[in-house]
Design a protein around this motif. Structure first.
Motif, PDB file in Angstrom:
ATOM      1  N   ILE A  33       0.664 -27.577  25.260  1.00  0.00           N
ATOM      2  CA  ILE A  33       0.318 -27.316  26.654  1.00  0.00           C
ATOM      3  C   ILE A  33       1.472 -27.735  27.562  1.00  0.00           C
ATOM      4  O   ILE A  33       2.000 -28.835  27.433  1.00  0.00           O
ATOM      5  CB  ILE A  33      -0.939 -28.101  27.073  1.00  0.00           C
ATOM      6  CG1 ILE A  33      -2.057 -27.965  26.040  1.00  0.00           C
ATOM      7  CG2 ILE A  33      -1.401 -27.685  28.461  1.00  0.00           C
ATOM      8  CD1 ILE A  33      -2.749 -26.652  26.012  1.00  0.00           C
ATOM      9  N   SER A  46      -5.992 -23.618  35.600  1.00  0.00           N
ATOM     10  CA  SER A  46      -5.676 -24.368  34.383  1.00  0.00           C
ATOM     11  C   SER A  46      -6.796 -24.275  33.349  1.00  0.00           C
ATOM     12  O   SER A  46      -6.548 -24.187  32.161  1.00  0.00           O
ATOM     13  CB  SER A  46      -5.423 -25.832  34.732  1.00  0.00           C
ATOM     14  OG  SER A  46      -4.279 -25.940  35.539  1.00  0.00           O
ATOM     15  N   MET A  62      -1.713 -25.705  34.158  1.00  0.00           N
ATOM     16  CA  MET A  62      -1.546 -26.106  32.768  1.00  0.00           C
ATOM     17  C   MET A  62      -1.631 -24.829  31.938  1.00  0.00           C
ATOM     18  O   MET A  62      -2.604 -24.081  32.030  1.00  0.00           O
ATOM     19  CB  MET A  62      -2.639 -27.080  32.342  1.00  0.00           C
ATOM     20  CG  MET A  62      -2.745 -28.333  33.205  1.00  0.00           C
ATOM     21  SD  MET A  62      -1.276 -29.352  33.248  1.00  0.00           S
ATOM     22  CE  MET A  62      -1.304 -30.035  31.597  1.00  0.00           C
ATOM     23  N   ILE A  95       1.550 -37.411  28.539  1.00  0.00           N
ATOM     24  CA  ILE A  95       2.454 -36.351  28.976  1.00  0.00           C
ATOM     25  C   ILE A  95       3.886 -36.747  28.617  1.00  0.00           C
ATOM     26  O   ILE A  95       4.285 -37.905  28.786  1.00  0.00           O
ATOM     27  CB  ILE A  95       2.295 -36.040  30.486  1.00  0.00           C
ATOM     28  CG1 ILE A  95       3.195 -34.869  30.890  1.00  0.00           C
ATOM     29  CG2 ILE A  95       2.563 -37.260  31.372  1.00  0.00           C
ATOM     30  CD1 ILE A  95       2.858 -34.257  32.251  1.00  0.00           C
ATOM     31  N   SER A 146       2.868 -28.344  31.490  1.00  0.00           N
ATOM     32  CA  SER A 146       2.452 -28.572  32.870  1.00  0.00           C
ATOM     33  C   SER A 146       3.479 -27.880  33.763  1.00  0.00           C
ATOM     34  O   SER A 146       4.594 -28.345  33.911  1.00  0.00           O
ATOM     35  CB  SER A 146       2.409 -30.082  33.145  1.00  0.00           C
ATOM     36  OG  SER A 146       2.018 -30.300  34.475  1.00  0.00           O
ATOM     37  N   PHE A 162      -5.909 -34.884  30.321  1.00  0.00           N
ATOM     38  CA  PHE A 162      -4.898 -35.099  29.285  1.00  0.00           C
ATOM     39  C   PHE A 162      -4.607 -36.596  29.191  1.00  0.00           C
ATOM     40  O   PHE A 162      -4.715 -37.325  30.177  1.00  0.00           O
ATOM     41  CB  PHE A 162      -3.622 -34.321  29.611  1.00  0.00           C
ATOM     42  CG  PHE A 162      -3.776 -32.848  29.354  1.00  0.00           C
ATOM     43  CD1 PHE A 162      -3.472 -32.318  28.115  1.00  0.00           C
ATOM     44  CD2 PHE A 162      -4.253 -32.014  30.350  1.00  0.00           C
ATOM     45  CE1 PHE A 162      -3.645 -30.975  27.872  1.00  0.00           C
ATOM     46  CE2 PHE A 162      -4.431 -30.671  30.110  1.00  0.00           C
ATOM     47  CZ  PHE A 162      -4.122 -30.143  28.872  1.00  0.00           C
ATOM     48  N   ALA A 208       7.368 -27.679  26.051  1.00  0.00           N
ATOM     49  CA  ALA A 208       6.158 -27.252  25.350  1.00  0.00           C
ATOM     50  C   ALA A 208       6.496 -26.165  24.331  1.00  0.00           C
ATOM     51  O   ALA A 208       5.891 -26.092  23.255  1.00  0.00           O
ATOM     52  CB  ALA A 208       5.120 -26.741  26.344  1.00  0.00           C
ATOM     53  N   CYS A 255       0.482 -33.185  26.566  1.00  0.00           N
ATOM     54  CA  CYS A 255       1.083 -32.067  27.271  1.00  0.00           C
ATOM     55  C   CYS A 255       2.527 -32.393  27.630  1.00  0.00           C
ATOM     56  O   CYS A 255       2.975 -33.529  27.440  1.00  0.00           O
ATOM     57  CB  CYS A 255       0.268 -31.692  28.499  1.00  0.00           C
ATOM     58  SG  CYS A 255       0.208 -32.973  29.737  1.00  0.00           S
ATOM     59  N   ALA A 270      -2.166 -33.001  35.137  1.00  0.00           N
ATOM     60  CA  ALA A 270      -2.501 -33.252  33.729  1.00  0.00           C
ATOM     61  C   ALA A 270      -3.583 -34.318  33.632  1.00  0.00           C
ATOM     62  O   ALA A 270      -4.544 -34.184  32.879  1.00  0.00           O
ATOM     63  CB  ALA A 270      -1.250 -33.671  32.966  1.00  0.00           C
ATOM     64  N   ILE A 284      -6.162 -22.521  29.187  1.00  0.00           N
ATOM     65  CA  ILE A 284      -6.139 -23.340  27.983  1.00  0.00           C
ATOM     66  C   ILE A 284      -7.343 -22.948  27.147  1.00  0.00           C
ATOM     67  O   ILE A 284      -8.464 -23.002  27.621  1.00  0.00           O
ATOM     68  CB  ILE A 284      -6.216 -24.830  28.353  1.00  0.00           C
ATOM     69  CG1 ILE A 284      -5.001 -25.197  29.220  1.00  0.00           C
ATOM     70  CG2 ILE A 284      -6.294 -25.691  27.120  1.00  0.00           C
ATOM     71  CD1 ILE A 284      -5.075 -26.577  29.811  1.00  0.00           C
ATOM     72  N   GLU A 300      -1.066 -22.832  28.124  1.00  0.00           N
ATOM     73  CA  GLU A 300      -0.956 -23.027  26.688  1.00  0.00           C
ATOM     74  C   GLU A 300       0.119 -22.128  26.100  1.00  0.00           C
ATOM     75  O   GLU A 300       0.178 -20.933  26.407  1.00  0.00           O
ATOM     76  CB  GLU A 300      -2.305 -22.706  26.033  1.00  0.00           C
ATOM     77  CG  GLU A 300      -2.328 -22.991  24.556  1.00  0.00           C
ATOM     78  CD  GLU A 300      -3.724 -22.789  23.966  1.00  0.00           C
ATOM     79  OE1 GLU A 300      -4.668 -23.435  24.443  1.00  0.00           O
ATOM     80  OE2 GLU A 300      -3.840 -21.957  23.057  1.00  0.00           O
TER      81      GLU A 300
END
Ligand SMILES: [Zn+2]
Length: 453
Positions: free
Chosen positions: A294, A278, A305, A421, A296, A418, A370, A389, A413, A282, A307
């Protein structure tokens, strides 16, 4: 001198024919059937002219079979262990496929240097000196690793009998040839026979064999699908030569799941295992930019995670362009249609580019939300809030559908810092007392209004 015997093989699927024909009956490809010389000798064994006392196996009652028998050898590579389902199964045949130059030899050489067992690395591609030079770049030790430059299987087995290795690595199956068959190396019948000999060897001695197989342009293991049927495990090493990351995937695994994924970073000194992917997937930037979101996601049992970057702009030419990397193009079109029809965003005249960072391709439908967020963010030119995210699938009527193992996604996350979510309202969340704020959404309009007011 006996008469030369030939047969016809489909180079695509390996089907055998008595005479030439234009189309293969089994895979329906055209012009793939070629003549190969085969001349099978009567006796055929991996052991060079010695006594062939093969133990015939005996039927056992199901209760007599030891269920804890699957002992695995640690490969001392966390990512490889994960993809194999816990390590190398003794006596198994593993095929590692990938495009030329992607790093298959580097990966296996690196593993053979690390292994505490006696390993025989057979190369038909490079000389011992070349391999030594490469090995020195990777690691200075490697006391248990023997290098052999050889392409004839009978000679390889002779060396195996002398050295008695615990693991055998063949680089590559396409360079091997056996005396029992006259076709040239790399042909279907040679690949099939050499693999059969190696399987026999592995099963009789319980020594695992790892084969490297080059992949053709269209993504199949060169020559034969037949190889995939013969071996126990098929691994694929993939990645973009322009990216530093490589993905190890299992396409078939008789001893474990095929859902796991291994990630490596290509460095000058070899491949580095990426145990927390992850963090690399990112990008870290100073200021918030529009068009990134982002997701998950889950790859196998491991949360990731990832991007998503989107660029939406007015089409310069008549027909708007849509292009994606790492995400299904049909799915993108569907999402754009849903955004236009259900949420009233006029994207029909816009160019849309979508990119999953790190050069990974993702199948997890939970990435949809996302994707929607990234597209809307680029379209509105408003960055998505920091620490946000997403995990949700988007349906045709614009509804946000629940995703599997949502708790695990939320935990990952949270672990990575993060703060919020977005998940479907219909997801059942068992987690209690989370620091991360869980926003429940049911339609894409909800997401749009929550994000951009
Ligand atoms: Zn065929």
């Amino acid at each position: 001198m006996s008469k030369v015997k030939t047969s016809f093989f489909c180079q695509n699927c390996g089907a055998q024919y008595a005479r030439w024909q234009g189309q293969c009956n089994s895979c329906k490809e055209w012009n793939t059937i070629v003549e190969e010389i085969i001349q099978k000798s009567e006796k055929q064994s991996w052991k060079p002219e010695t006594t062939t006392t093969t133990k015939a196996s005996k039927p056992l009652k199901i209760n007599e079979i030891d269920s804890a028998q699957e002992i695995r050898m640690d490969s001392f590579d966390g990512e490889l262990n994960r993809v194999l389902g816990g390590g190398i199964v003794p006596g198994s045949l593993i095929l590692l496929g990938g495009e030329p130059g992607i790093g298959k030899s580097t990966l296996l050489l690196q593993i053979s240097l690390k292994l505490p067992y006696k390993t025989l690395y057979v190369s038909g591609e490079e000389s011992q000196k070349q391999i030594k030079m490469r090995a020195e770049r990777i690691t200075p030790n490697g006391d248990n690793c023997y290098i052999l430059t050889e392409t004839k299987t009978q000679n390889i087995f002779k060396q195996i009998q002398e050295i008695e290795p615990d693991v055998v690595i063949i680089d590559s199956i396409q360079t091997l040839h056996t005396d029992y068959i006259e076709a040239s190396p790399g042909s279907i019948s040679q690949i099939r026979e050499c693999t059969a000999e190696l399987i026999k060897f592995a099963k009789e001695t319980n020594v695992p064999v790892i084969l490297i197989g080059h992949i053709t342009k269209d993504g199949t293991i060169a020559g034969p699908k037949i190889l995939e049927h013969m071996v126990d495990t098929v691994l694929q090493f993939e990645g973009d030569r322009n990216h530093v990351y490589r993905i190890l995937r299992s396409l078939k695994n008789r001893f474990g799941s095929t859902a796991e994924l291994g990630i490596y970073e290509m460095l000058g000194s070899g491949l580095r295992e990426v145990s927390n992917p992850s963090e690399i997937l990112i990008s870290h930037k100073e200021e918030a930019l529009s068009g990134t979101a982002i997701a998950s996601t889950l790859e196998g049992m491991r949360p990731l995670m990832i991007e998503i970057q989107a660029l939406v702009s007015t089409a310069v030419y008549g027909t708007p362009q849509r292009s994606t990397t790492g995400y299904n193009a049909k799915r993108l079109n569907m999402i754009l249609a849903v955004l236009e029809k259900r949420a009233g965003f006029r994207l029909g005249t816009k160019d849309v580019f979508l990119n999953v960072t790190g050069g990974i391709s993702v199948d997890d439908p939970a990435i949809d939300l996302a994707v929607v967020a990234a597209i809307l963010s680029s379209n509105e030119d408003i960055p998505i809030g920091e620490g946000f995210c997403f995990a949700g699938e988007v349906g045709l009527s614009g509804e946000i559908r629940p995703v599997n193992r949502v708790d695990q996604r939320i935990q990952e996350a949270e672990k990575l810092g993060f703060t919020t979510i977005f998940v479907s309202k219909y997801n059942k969340i068992a987690l209690k007392n989370t620091f991360i704020k869980i926003r429940l959404v049911s339609k894409i309009e909800d997401v749009a209004s929550e994000l951009f007011g």
